[in-house]
Design an enzyme around this catalytic site. Structure first.
Site, mmCIF file in Angstrom:
data_model
loop_
_atom_site.group_PDB
_atom_site.id
_atom_site.type_symbol
_atom_site.label_atom_id
_atom_site.label_comp_id
_atom_site.label_asym_id
_atom_site.label_seq_id
_atom_site.Cartn_x
_atom_site.Cartn_y
_atom_site.Cartn_z
ATOM 1 N N GLU A 8 14.606 2.105 -6.869
ATOM 2 C CA GLU A 8 14.797 3.612 -7.219
ATOM 3 C C GLU A 8 16.164 3.984 -7.025
ATOM 4 O O GLU A 8 16.367 5.240 -6.591
ATOM 5 C CB GLU A 8 13.749 4.380 -6.566
ATOM 6 C CG GLU A 8 12.390 3.971 -6.926
ATOM 7 C CD GLU A 8 11.158 5.034 -6.831
ATOM 8 O OE1 GLU A 8 11.631 6.007 -6.530
ATOM 9 O OE2 GLU A 8 10.081 4.766 -6.908
ATOM 10 N N GLY A 9 17.225 3.172 -7.410
ATOM 11 C CA GLY A 9 18.784 3.624 -7.211
ATOM 12 C C GLY A 9 19.058 3.016 -6.187
ATOM 13 O O GLY A 9 18.716 3.297 -4.890
ATOM 14 N N THR A 10 20.192 2.100 -6.181
ATOM 15 C CA THR A 10 20.863 1.574 -5.180
ATOM 16 C C THR A 10 21.506 2.703 -4.043
ATOM 17 O O THR A 10 21.944 3.678 -4.676
ATOM 18 C CB THR A 10 21.931 0.299 -5.355
ATOM 19 O OG1 THR A 10 22.713 1.024 -6.165
ATOM 20 C CG2 THR A 10 21.105 -0.570 -6.248
ATOM 21 N N TRP A 70 11.350 -5.918 -12.615
ATOM 22 C CA TRP A 70 11.130 -5.124 -11.426
ATOM 23 C C TRP A 70 10.255 -4.060 -11.469
ATOM 24 O O TRP A 70 10.143 -2.946 -10.667
ATOM 25 C CB TRP A 70 12.488 -4.454 -10.930
ATOM 26 C CG TRP A 70 13.623 -5.327 -11.015
ATOM 27 C CD1 TRP A 70 14.706 -5.207 -11.734
ATOM 28 C CD2 TRP A 70 13.985 -6.736 -10.367
ATOM 29 N NE1 TRP A 70 15.683 -6.229 -11.746
ATOM 30 C CE2 TRP A 70 14.973 -7.052 -10.762
ATOM 31 C CE3 TRP A 70 13.237 -7.457 -9.138
ATOM 32 C CZ2 TRP A 70 15.560 -8.311 -10.224
ATOM 33 C CZ3 TRP A 70 13.420 -8.490 -8.939
ATOM 34 C CH2 TRP A 70 14.976 -9.069 -9.261
ATOM 35 N N GLY A 96 20.104 -2.606 -14.537
ATOM 36 C CA GLY A 96 19.377 -1.989 -13.562
ATOM 37 C C GLY A 96 19.719 -0.629 -13.183
ATOM 38 O O GLY A 96 19.373 0.381 -13.559
ATOM 39 N N GLU A 132 15.438 -3.276 -16.752
ATOM 40 C CA GLU A 132 15.505 -4.359 -17.607
ATOM 41 C C GLU A 132 16.200 -5.545 -16.819
ATOM 42 O O GLU A 132 17.112 -5.132 -16.024
ATOM 43 C CB GLU A 132 15.933 -4.440 -18.944
ATOM 44 C CG GLU A 132 15.092 -3.101 -19.731
ATOM 45 C CD GLU A 132 15.226 -2.914 -21.042
ATOM 46 O OE1 GLU A 132 16.244 -3.534 -21.557
ATOM 47 O OE2 GLU A 132 14.542 -2.247 -21.976
ATOM 48 N N PRO A 133 16.215 -6.794 -17.221
ATOM 49 C CA PRO A 133 16.899 -7.943 -16.731
ATOM 50 C C PRO A 133 18.512 -7.481 -16.742
ATOM 51 O O PRO A 133 19.173 -8.022 -15.723
ATOM 52 C CB PRO A 133 16.778 -9.161 -17.319
ATOM 53 C CG PRO A 133 15.194 -8.821 -17.824
ATOM 54 C CD PRO A 133 15.111 -7.353 -18.243
HETATM 55 N N1 CAA Z 1 17.530 15.285 -13.962
HETATM 56 C C1 CAA Z 1 17.673 15.853 -15.222
HETATM 57 N N2 CAA Z 1 18.436 15.263 -15.976
HETATM 58 C C2 CAA Z 1 19.190 14.262 -15.606
HETATM 59 C C3 CAA Z 1 19.062 13.653 -14.254
HETATM 60 C C4 CAA Z 1 18.319 14.489 -13.419
HETATM 61 N N3 CAA Z 1 18.205 13.977 -12.181
HETATM 62 N N4 CAA Z 1 20.094 12.785 -14.194
HETATM 63 C C5 CAA Z 1 20.631 12.677 -15.409
HETATM 64 N N5 CAA Z 1 20.074 13.688 -16.415
HETATM 65 C C6 CAA Z 1 20.385 13.756 -17.592
HETATM 66 C C7 CAA Z 1 21.922 14.184 -17.831
HETATM 67 O O1 CAA Z 1 21.794 15.404 -17.579
HETATM 68 C C8 CAA Z 1 22.323 13.705 -19.042
HETATM 69 O O2 CAA Z 1 22.231 14.476 -20.006
HETATM 70 P P1 CAA Z 1 22.999 14.886 -21.270
HETATM 71 O O3 CAA Z 1 23.037 13.914 -22.138
HETATM 72 O O4 CAA Z 1 22.533 16.346 -21.914
HETATM 73 O O5 CAA Z 1 24.334 15.259 -20.426
HETATM 74 C C9 CAA Z 1 21.412 12.514 -19.382
HETATM 75 O O6 CAA Z 1 20.389 12.611 -18.433
HETATM 76 C C10 CAA Z 1 22.390 11.126 -19.037
HETATM 77 O O7 CAA Z 1 22.787 11.426 -17.495
HETATM 78 P P2 CAA Z 1 24.202 10.609 -17.107
HETATM 79 O O8 CAA Z 1 25.285 10.740 -17.988
HETATM 80 O O9 CAA Z 1 24.341 11.125 -15.741
HETATM 81 O O10 CAA Z 1 23.770 9.181 -17.278
HETATM 82 P P3 CAA Z 1 24.312 7.754 -16.761
HETATM 83 O O11 CAA Z 1 24.272 6.681 -17.613
HETATM 84 O O12 CAA Z 1 25.806 8.193 -16.120
HETATM 85 O O13 CAA Z 1 23.450 7.116 -15.291
HETATM 86 C C11 CAA Z 1 22.599 7.246 -13.163
HETATM 87 C C12 CAA Z 1 23.306 8.287 -14.366
HETATM 88 C C13 CAA Z 1 22.616 8.080 -12.034
HETATM 89 C C14 CAA Z 1 23.761 6.251 -12.938
HETATM 90 C C15 CAA Z 1 21.245 6.641 -13.756
HETATM 91 O O14 CAA Z 1 21.450 5.586 -14.498
HETATM 92 C C16 CAA Z 1 20.427 5.918 -12.550
HETATM 93 O O15 CAA Z 1 19.936 6.859 -11.721
HETATM 94 N N6 CAA Z 1 20.640 4.810 -12.396
HETATM 95 C C17 CAA Z 1 19.646 4.031 -11.329
HETATM 96 C C18 CAA Z 1 18.315 3.753 -12.024
HETATM 97 C C19 CAA Z 1 17.402 3.475 -11.045
HETATM 98 O O16 CAA Z 1 16.893 4.282 -10.209
HETATM 99 N N7 CAA Z 1 16.463 2.808 -11.319
HETATM 100 C C20 CAA Z 1 15.307 2.486 -10.675
HETATM 101 C C21 CAA Z 1 14.021 2.043 -11.404
HETATM 102 S S1 CAA Z 1 12.638 2.149 -10.571
HETATM 103 C C22 CAA Z 1 12.337 0.779 -9.572
HETATM 104 O O17 CAA Z 1 13.134 0.835 -8.720
HETATM 105 C C23 CAA Z 1 11.059 0.061 -9.598
HETATM 106 C C24 CAA Z 1 9.822 0.527 -9.056
HETATM 107 O O18 CAA Z 1 8.751 0.271 -9.486
HETATM 108 C C25 CAA Z 1 9.964 0.980 -7.762
#
Ligand code: CAA
Length: 391
Positions: A368-370, A158, A133, A129-130
């Site tokens: 898909e994640g920086t 995005w 990210g 969302e805006p």
């Molecule tokens: N597999 C399974 N479960 C997962 C997981 C994974 N890979 N990653 C996290 N989880 C679970 C955790 O186990 C946790 O579960 P519990 O509550 O039971 O502990 C829950 O999800 C929350 O996880 P975190 O506490 O790790 O969450 P966080 O808020 O700290 O965030 C982060 C983790 C890695 C920073 C995540 O927010 C992230 O990946 N951010 C980047 C987002 C992203 O990649 N966006 C891209 C969007 S798509 C796009 O780019 C556009 C397009 O169309 C191409």
């Protein structure tokens, strides 16, 4: 490369098919589509005919039931020619179809997966969302129950293919404002553009991947039937993260396709370009560049396919896919930058493809994640999935 990756005849055949398709159907148009920021809808049907939109889906759902290695080989080959088409293919295969396959019920799978595999329905994924990210769990789009339906209100940002997709898997909060549950208060919904309250609010004017539309979506009390909730209403964030474990491999393949193409162009150009009375490939300054570029490409590619093999063995690949995406995307940026240097002034203008490859490479370090997020995921996993470093 064949020896290093130990590819099977079938994998080589699919790679050849993808190369032939890219060179025959995409290469003649890619520069113009990029210049005009034009999305060619016919490409979706052609990818569908080849089976490239259902590569990872089992045959019972209309897919080819291929392994991850084969899928990434096809993606890499297409990306070497047209990274805009590659991202369409990556998002569709890695995210909406996989979320439906693994978290959908029989009815949802039978309604969408066959048409998606055949290219009759294009998929998209709406998480960001805006103001949410990298911190995806901070998303604010709210879902509330209304009889048997859900009403979704908020803005998704995005979204690759968001204005051309027929099926969008969108994440929205299912917890209530007075009782927030963080990452455990998010659901995943199957959204279609014909639902009341759906609109496309903004098409981004991007540096690269200009032939792949990226849009904002507005949900204004978007009415989603209850039957379109995917799985458990509190698990949408986990489904999204699991999807991104696959998606990051796809972006890795896209990035290494770009990097490999930039290397090939630089090698060819260095053989034909003469300065100081000889081809510049005879100059050690250029040889050192080409050698370093070649090593970086091969290193990152090996990591990508090792991660793909781990996935095909059924292993948990959260850390491995982040490593592969990080290595491939940073390699793409390094190699395309160096390729432009080898081309000199000619690399800086649109007469040669390295200029587009350079612009296309950059976003692989962002979406898909920086790269910073990949490093966080990798570092956390060093302590094991249950004992995160920062908990
Ligand atoms: N597999 C399974 N479960 C997962 C997981 C994974 N890979 N990653 C996290 N989880 C679970 C955790 O186990 C946790 O579960 P519990 O509550 O039971 O502990 C829950 O999800 C929350 O996880 P975190 O506490 O790790 O969450 P966080 O808020 O700290 O965030 C982060 C983790 C890695 C920073 C995540 O927010 C992230 O990946 N951010 C980047 C987002 C992203 O990649 N966006 C891209 C969007 S798509 C796009 O780019 C556009 C397009 O169309 C191409």
């Amino acid at each position: 490369m064949r020896e290093l990756l130990e590819l099977t005849e079938e994998q080589l055949e699919v790679q050849r098919m993808a190369r032939d398709f890219a060179l025959g159907e995409l290469a003649p148009h890619s520069a113009a589509w990029d210049r005009d920021a034009y999305f060619e809808p016919a490409v979706v049907g052609k990818l569908g005919e080849l089976g490239f939109l259902g590569m990872l889906l089992p045959e019972e759902h209309g897919g080819l039931g291929m392994d991850t290695v084969t899928y990434l080989l096809a993606l890499e080959a297409i990306s070497a020619v047209d990274a805009s088409v590659a991202v369409l293919m990556s998002v569709h295969n890695s995210l909406p179809t996989q979320l439906l396959l693994h978290n959908g019920n029989d009815d949802q799978r039978s309604r969408y997966l066959g048409p998606m595999a055949r290219g009759e329905m294009l998929g998209a994924f709406a998480l960001s969302e805006p103001d949410a990210g990298s911190d995806a769990a901070a998303l604010r789009t709210q879902a509330v129950r209304d009889g048997d339906d859900w009403l979704l209100t908020g803005t998704k940002a995005w979204v690759t293919n968001g204005n051309t997709a027929d099926v969008i898997v969108a994440m929205a909060r299912t917890d209530s404002p007075g009782d927030r549950k963080g990452a455990r208060g998010i659901g995943a919904f199957i959204v279609t553009p014909d639902m009341p309250g759906f609109s496309v609010s903004k098409k981004e004017d991007k540096m690269g991947l200009r032939a792949s539309p990226t849009v904002q979506l507005m949900f204004d009390e978007l009415r989603v039937p209850g039957a379109n909730l995917l799985g458990d209403p509190s698990q949408g964030f986990v489904y999204a993260m699991q999807g991104l474990d696959n998606g990051r491999l796809g972006i890795g393949a896209q990035a290494i396709g770009i990097a490999g193409a930039a290397l090939d162009h630089a090698v060819a150009y260095a053989a034909e370009r003469k300065q100081f009375g000889r081809p510049i490939r005879d100059l050690q300054a250029i040889q050192f560049k080409l050698a370093t570029m070649a090593v970086r490409v091969q290193q990152a590619r090996m990591l990508l396919y090792a991660a793909a093999r781990a996935k095909d063995r059924g292993e948990r690949i959260t850390q491995f896919s982040s490593m592969a995406k990080l290595a491939c995307s940073e390699t793409a940026m390094f190699v395309t930058t160096e390729a432009i240097q080898v081309f000199g002034g000619y690399g800086y203008v649109r007469d040669y493809p390295v200029e587009r490859l350079f612009r296309d490479a950059k976003v692989t370090e962002i979406y898909e994640g920086t790269s910073e997020i990949q490093r966080i995921v990798i570092a956390r996993e060093l302590y094991g999935p249950d004992a995160r470093a920062d908990r």
